[in-house]
Motif scaffolding. Structure first.
Motif, PDB file in Angstrom:
ATOM      1  N   UNK A 171      41.511  40.376  44.636  1.00  0.00           N
ATOM      2  CA  UNK A 171      40.846  39.064  44.682  1.00  0.00           C
ATOM      3  C   UNK A 171      40.305  38.690  43.099  1.00  0.00           C
ATOM      4  N   UNK A 172      40.053  37.276  43.007  1.00  0.00           N
ATOM      5  CA  UNK A 172      39.665  36.921  41.618  1.00  0.00           C
ATOM      6  C   UNK A 172      38.204  37.262  41.580  1.00  0.00           C
ATOM      7  N   UNK A 173      37.782  37.821  40.589  1.00  0.00           N
ATOM      8  CA  UNK A 173      36.635  38.219  40.124  1.00  0.00           C
ATOM      9  C   UNK A 173      36.197  39.796  40.499  1.00  0.00           C
ATOM     10  N   UNK A 174      37.036  40.461  40.847  1.00  0.00           N
ATOM     11  CA  UNK A 174      36.783  41.732  41.093  1.00  0.00           C
ATOM     12  C   UNK A 174      37.603  42.418  40.275  1.00  0.00           C
ATOM     13  N   UNK A 175      36.709  42.796  38.970  1.00  0.00           N
ATOM     14  CA  UNK A 175      37.323  43.506  37.712  1.00  0.00           C
ATOM     15  C   UNK A 175      36.879  44.815  37.559  1.00  0.00           C
ATOM     16  N   UNK A 176      36.145  45.266  38.288  1.00  0.00           N
ATOM     17  CA  UNK A 176      35.676  46.738  38.059  1.00  0.00           C
ATOM     18  C   UNK A 176      35.481  47.706  39.226  1.00  0.00           C
ATOM     19  N   UNK A 177      35.622  48.997  39.118  1.00  0.00           N
ATOM     20  CA  UNK A 177      35.231  49.609  40.152  1.00  0.00           C
ATOM     21  C   UNK A 177      34.135  49.353  41.084  1.00  0.00           C
ATOM     22  N   UNK A 178      32.931  49.068  40.433  1.00  0.00           N
ATOM     23  CA  UNK A 178      31.665  48.929  41.143  1.00  0.00           C
ATOM     24  C   UNK A 178      32.007  47.535  41.819  1.00  0.00           C
TER      25      UNK A 178
END
Length: 84
Positions: A24-31
């Motif tokens: 999804x857009x905005x999900x750009x890290x493991x956390x």
């Protein structure tokens, strides 16, 4: 699309060893990815949100919460390994 691999007790609790997920857009890290998975409710919330730690790897390299996640990555989620 990313590939998520679940190992050991996580595989048992979640009930699957693998899944593919459109990032999804905005999900750009493991956390952010782990937080997204936890919003699914049980069994993800139980497996990824409890007191037991979860380790991660991105493309077979140990990762940290701030490690970037990109389309095409392979993400592994697993409990800490102890030996004796």
């Amino acid at each position: 699309m990313i590939d998520i691999l679940y190992f050991a007790r996580l595989r048992e609790v979640i009930g699957r060893a693998h899944e593919r997920l459109e990032l999804p857009s905005g999900v750009d890290s493991i956390a952010k990815l782990v937080a997204l998975l936890r919003t699914r409710g049980d069994p993800w919330a139980t497996a990824l949100g409890g007191r037991q730690p979860v380790l991660t790897a991105v493309n077979q390299q140990i990762a940290h919460p701030e490690t970037p996640v990109r389309d095409g990555d392979e993400i592994a989620l697993f409990p800490p390994v102890t030996g004796g």
